[in-house]
Enzyme design. Structure first.
Site, PDB file in Angstrom:
ATOM      1  N   HIS A 159     -19.160 -21.375  14.833  1.00  0.00           N
ATOM      2  CA  HIS A 159     -18.042 -20.637  14.015  1.00  0.00           C
ATOM      3  C   HIS A 159     -18.001 -21.319  12.517  1.00  0.00           C
ATOM      4  O   HIS A 159     -18.192 -22.649  12.346  1.00  0.00           O
ATOM      5  CB  HIS A 159     -16.571 -20.734  14.633  1.00  0.00           C
ATOM      6  CG  HIS A 159     -15.557 -20.184  13.918  1.00  0.00           C
ATOM      7  ND1 HIS A 159     -15.078 -18.987  13.610  1.00  0.00           N
ATOM      8  CD2 HIS A 159     -14.704 -21.151  12.999  1.00  0.00           C
ATOM      9  CE1 HIS A 159     -14.031 -19.202  12.725  1.00  0.00           C
ATOM     10  NE2 HIS A 159     -13.789 -20.238  12.535  1.00  0.00           N
ATOM     11  N   SER A 219     -15.785 -21.054   8.789  1.00  0.00           N
ATOM     12  CA  SER A 219     -14.782 -20.259   8.019  1.00  0.00           C
ATOM     13  C   SER A 219     -14.168 -21.505   7.041  1.00  0.00           C
ATOM     14  O   SER A 219     -14.686 -22.592   7.102  1.00  0.00           O
ATOM     15  CB  SER A 219     -13.556 -20.025   9.093  1.00  0.00           C
ATOM     16  OG  SER A 219     -12.994 -21.252   9.412  1.00  0.00           O
TER      17      SER A 219
END
Length: 332
Positions: A195, A197
């Site tokens: 992930h 971000s």
């Protein structure tokens, strides 16, 4: 009468454990020959021990690549309580310069007119092994990795020197060596999920999730990694202000579907490269790096990049960046 055995000195014990006795002794002899009233015996010993450690960290046994040497060293120290194992390069660039700062992304915020083209950049990256012994084959490993990359507007006094962007990149991955040895080199395969971000508020939020594969090739003082990925789909936003849904549905148009990276060590210099490309949109990213010795584990680091995606907020921003600073870990 039998002679009483004496305990080895701390420096002798260290030399025997690290295999650098000859380099240490030669250094001592050389330093002693050089007249210097300001140097003490203890300072000479410390300097020679430091030089020997540096040489050992960047050497490998005959027939073993530097990449293999790094992996073997990591496996020996990974579970030491005071050792943190590096994943990607750890560095601090006090000065970086962009030819095109991304003002459009911050339109409507207090930063839109105060951003400077010069800023500081740093990266912290580590990995944690999740298996004490081999899982399926000899030498394989399951890891959790975490990389934090931050851009600091330290020269923007008018807007209170904010951290413009910070990217968080946790990942879980498995890596194993293979028996294939093209060109007398060594290879490995990996698979992982990550992930990435920037943790920003809704209008500045950027993120994506990927499943990736990896292929490694290493020979002597060269290593290369090819990493294709598949983005995990997200639902479309009904409204741009919605908290759920895809923040950046066109990110693959700019970031592509793969990454090619590598490093080459020549004497005390380490060269690195990284590239991404989307052949359909003809958009991509290229990065060149150079590390060079300064003192002990601290190395100088110079980096140049061009293209899209130097950070998550800049995924669709074409810019050139150049930076200079230090690296505290290497790639080989």
């Amino acid at each position: 009468m039998p002679q009483e055995e004496t305990a080895p000195s701390e420096s002798a014990t260290y030399q025997e454990a690290s295999g650098v006795a000859s380099a240490y002794d030669l250094c001592l002899l050389e330093k002693i020959k050089q007249p210097n009233d300001e140097q003490t015996i203890e300072s000479i010993k410390q300097q020679c021990q430091l030089d020997s450690v540096t040489q050992t960290n960047y050497s490998a046994t005959k027939g073993e690549s530097l990449a293999q040497h790094r992996l073997q060293t990591e496996r020996k120290t990974a579970f030491e309580p005071f050792v943190m194992t590096a994943h990607h390069l750890n560095y601090l660039l006090p000065v970086t310069y962009s030819n095109k700062i991304n003002e459009q992304a911050y339109a409507g915020t207090d930063w839109s007119e105060g951003l400077e083209h010069a800023e500081a950049e740093f990266q912290i990256s580590f990995k944690v092994p999740l298996n004490y012994s081999d899982l399926m084959i000899e030498g394989d490993g399951l890891f959790f990795g975490m990389t934090l990359k931050s851009f600091w507007q330290v020269y923007a006094a008018d807007i209170s020197r904010p951290f413009r962007e910070t990217n968080y990149r946790p990942e879980l991955f498995y890596v194993a060596p293979t028996a294939w040895k093209p060109l007398d080199g060594s290879t490995g395969l990996g698979i992982g999920v990550e992930h990435e971000s920037n943790g920003q508020r809704q209008d500045l939020s950027r993120s994506w999730n990927r499943v990736y594969a990896q292929f490694y090739f290493a020979k002597e003082n060269f290593v290369m990694k090819f990493q294709p990925w598949w983005r995990i789909p997200e639902s479309e936003k009904a409204d741009p202000s919605d908290a759920s849904g895809d923040d950046n549905p066109d990110i693959e148009d700019y970031m592509g579907h793969f990454e090619l990276s590598g490093a080459y060590k020549w004497n005390d210099l380490e060269f690195s490269f990284l590239g991404r490309e989307n052949f359909a949109t003809h958009k991509g990213y290229g990065e060149l790096g150079l590390t060079f010795p300064i003192w002990g584990k601290v190395r100088g680091y110079a980096k140049y990049s061009t293209g899209y995606g130097s950070s998550m907020i800049d995924y669709n921003q074409n810019q050139q960046r150049v930076g200079l600073g230090i690296a505290i870990t290497g790639l080989l």
